[in-house]
Design a protein around this motif. Sequence first.
Motif, PDB file in Angstrom:
ATOM      1  N   MET A   1      18.698  -9.996   2.485  1.00 51.76           N
ATOM      2  CA  MET A   1      18.245 -10.134   1.118  1.00 51.76           C
ATOM      3  C   MET A   1      16.722 -10.219   1.092  1.00 51.76           C
ATOM      4  N   ARG A   2      16.172  -9.839  -0.021  1.00 54.61           N
ATOM      5  CA  ARG A   2      14.719  -9.755  -0.137  1.00 54.61           C
ATOM      6  C   ARG A   2      14.197 -10.619  -1.279  1.00 54.61           C
ATOM      7  N   THR A   3      12.899 -10.859  -1.218  1.00 53.90           N
ATOM      8  CA  THR A   3      12.212 -11.592  -2.268  1.00 53.90           C
ATOM      9  C   THR A   3      11.294 -10.631  -3.000  1.00 53.90           C
ATOM     10  N   MET A   4      11.247 -10.754  -4.320  1.00 54.28           N
ATOM     11  CA  MET A   4      10.378  -9.921  -5.150  1.00 54.28           C
ATOM     12  C   MET A   4       9.204 -10.770  -5.618  1.00 54.28           C
ATOM     13  N   GLY A   5       8.009 -10.202  -5.561  1.00 56.63           N
ATOM     14  CA  GLY A   5       6.824 -10.882  -6.063  1.00 56.63           C
ATOM     15  C   GLY A   5       6.302 -10.150  -7.285  1.00 56.63           C
ATOM     16  N   LEU A   6       5.899 -10.911  -8.323  1.00 56.91           N
ATOM     17  CA  LEU A   6       5.410 -10.307  -9.550  1.00 56.91           C
ATOM     18  C   LEU A   6       4.061 -10.876  -9.948  1.00 56.91           C
ATOM     19  N   ASP A   7       3.155  -9.972 -10.300  1.00 55.87           N
ATOM     20  CA  ASP A   7       1.879 -10.343 -10.907  1.00 55.87           C
ATOM     21  C   ASP A   7       1.996  -9.939 -12.374  1.00 55.87           C
ATOM     22  N   VAL A   8       2.212 -10.926 -13.242  1.00 54.17           N
ATOM     23  CA  VAL A   8       2.516 -10.671 -14.646  1.00 54.17           C
ATOM     24  C   VAL A   8       1.239 -10.671 -15.476  1.00 54.17           C
ATOM     25  N   GLY A   9       1.027  -9.579 -16.186  1.00 52.82           N
ATOM     26  CA  GLY A   9      -0.099  -9.488 -17.111  1.00 52.82           C
ATOM     27  C   GLY A   9       0.403  -9.141 -18.497  1.00 52.82           C
ATOM     28  N   SER A  10      -0.505  -9.037 -19.441  1.00 47.63           N
ATOM     29  CA  SER A  10      -0.091  -8.737 -20.812  1.00 47.63           C
ATOM     30  C   SER A  10       0.255  -7.255 -20.998  1.00 47.63           C
ATOM     31  N   LYS A  11      -0.247  -6.393 -20.114  1.00 46.95           N
ATOM     32  CA  LYS A  11       0.010  -4.948 -20.238  1.00 46.95           C
ATOM     33  C   LYS A  11       0.786  -4.369 -19.071  1.00 46.95           C
ATOM     34  N   THR A  12       0.723  -5.029 -17.918  1.00 48.02           N
ATOM     35  CA  THR A  12       1.412  -4.522 -16.731  1.00 48.02           C
ATOM     36  C   THR A  12       2.003  -5.669 -15.916  1.00 48.02           C
ATOM     37  N   ASP A  19      10.083  -7.565   3.214  1.00 47.39           N
ATOM     38  CA  ASP A  19      11.012  -6.895   4.122  1.00 47.39           C
ATOM     39  C   ASP A  19      12.263  -7.782   4.213  1.00 47.39           C
ATOM     40  N   GLU A  20      13.304  -7.300   4.893  1.00 46.89           N
ATOM     41  CA  GLU A  20      14.563  -8.050   4.935  1.00 46.89           C
ATOM     42  C   GLU A  20      14.439  -9.372   5.689  1.00 46.89           C
ATOM     43  N   LEU A  21      13.483  -9.463   6.599  1.00 44.12           N
ATOM     44  CA  LEU A  21      13.294 -10.701   7.352  1.00 44.12           C
ATOM     45  C   LEU A  21      12.408 -11.707   6.623  1.00 44.12           C
ATOM     46  N   GLY A  22      11.787 -11.267   5.534  1.00 45.73           N
ATOM     47  CA  GLY A  22      10.933 -12.159   4.767  1.00 45.73           C
ATOM     48  C   GLY A  22       9.596 -12.437   5.426  1.00 45.73           C
ATOM     49  N   TRP A  23       9.088 -11.460   6.197  1.00 47.44           N
ATOM     50  CA  TRP A  23       7.809 -11.646   6.886  1.00 47.44           C
ATOM     51  C   TRP A  23       6.645 -11.007   6.149  1.00 47.44           C
ATOM     52  N   THR A  24       6.883  -9.801   5.601  1.00 47.09           N
ATOM     53  CA  THR A  24       5.770  -9.067   4.990  1.00 47.09           C
ATOM     54  C   THR A  24       6.107  -8.619   3.571  1.00 47.09           C
ATOM     55  N   VAL A 127       1.397  -8.199  -4.110  1.00 47.66           N
ATOM     56  CA  VAL A 127       1.540  -8.295  -2.647  1.00 47.66           C
ATOM     57  C   VAL A 127       0.918  -9.603  -2.158  1.00 47.66           C
ATOM     58  N   MET A 128      -0.273  -9.920  -2.650  1.00 48.67           N
ATOM     59  CA  MET A 128      -0.961 -11.137  -2.198  1.00 48.67           C
ATOM     60  C   MET A 128      -0.213 -12.397  -2.630  1.00 48.67           C
ATOM     61  N   ILE A 129       0.343 -12.392  -3.827  1.00 48.42           N
ATOM     62  CA  ILE A 129       1.143 -13.528  -4.305  1.00 48.42           C
ATOM     63  C   ILE A 129       2.362 -13.708  -3.403  1.00 48.42           C
ATOM     64  N   LEU A 130       3.103 -12.619  -3.189  1.00 40.84           N
ATOM     65  CA  LEU A 130       4.319 -12.696  -2.385  1.00 40.84           C
ATOM     66  C   LEU A 130       4.013 -13.047  -0.932  1.00 40.84           C
ATOM     67  N   GLN A 131       2.967 -12.450  -0.364  1.00 39.34           N
ATOM     68  CA  GLN A 131       2.627 -12.743   1.030  1.00 39.34           C
ATOM     69  C   GLN A 131       2.232 -14.210   1.191  1.00 39.34           C
ATOM     70  N   GLY A 132       1.495 -14.742   0.228  1.00 36.94           N
ATOM     71  CA  GLY A 132       1.134 -16.166   0.274  1.00 36.94           C
ATOM     72  C   GLY A 132       2.367 -17.051   0.261  1.00 36.94           C
ATOM     73  N   TYR A 133       3.325 -16.703  -0.576  1.00 36.98           N
ATOM     74  CA  TYR A 133       4.586 -17.461  -0.641  1.00 36.98           C
ATOM     75  C   TYR A 133       5.346 -17.347   0.672  1.00 36.98           C
TER      76      TYR A 133
END
Length: 138
Positions: A1-12, A19-24, A127-133
Amino acid sequence: MRTMGLDVGSKTVGVAISDELGWTAQGIETIKVDEEKGDLGFDRLKELIEDYQVDKIVVGLPKNMNNTIGPRGEASQAYAKKLEKEFSLPVVLWDERLSTMAAERVLLEADVSRKKRKKVIDKMAAVMILQGYLDSLK
């Protein structure tokens, strides 16, 4: 299973997937949204969640430098609650202070043109948000 990272803005909304191992974290795409019309990009997110078998979502929480939460942070919190309700997945809010600035710096160092930077900055911030997590879990 994978984790999704989101950078939420008002327009995008920038989207990254682990990856499946949760490393990158890898950037997937930037979804156009229209908050005023109620289009939060959930149709496309649903497709991505199914395609990548996502079991957790990390949403960037933009805090002020003094650790308070402003209007954009409140919008991200509301978005996270809607995600949790819509997809019945755990949603984690992750402090994203300076993630967009860091993404911009990486793209500048890679000598990416202003036009191209504008197209990928939200995806890169995701990517930076998810990688930090992901790094925090190790």
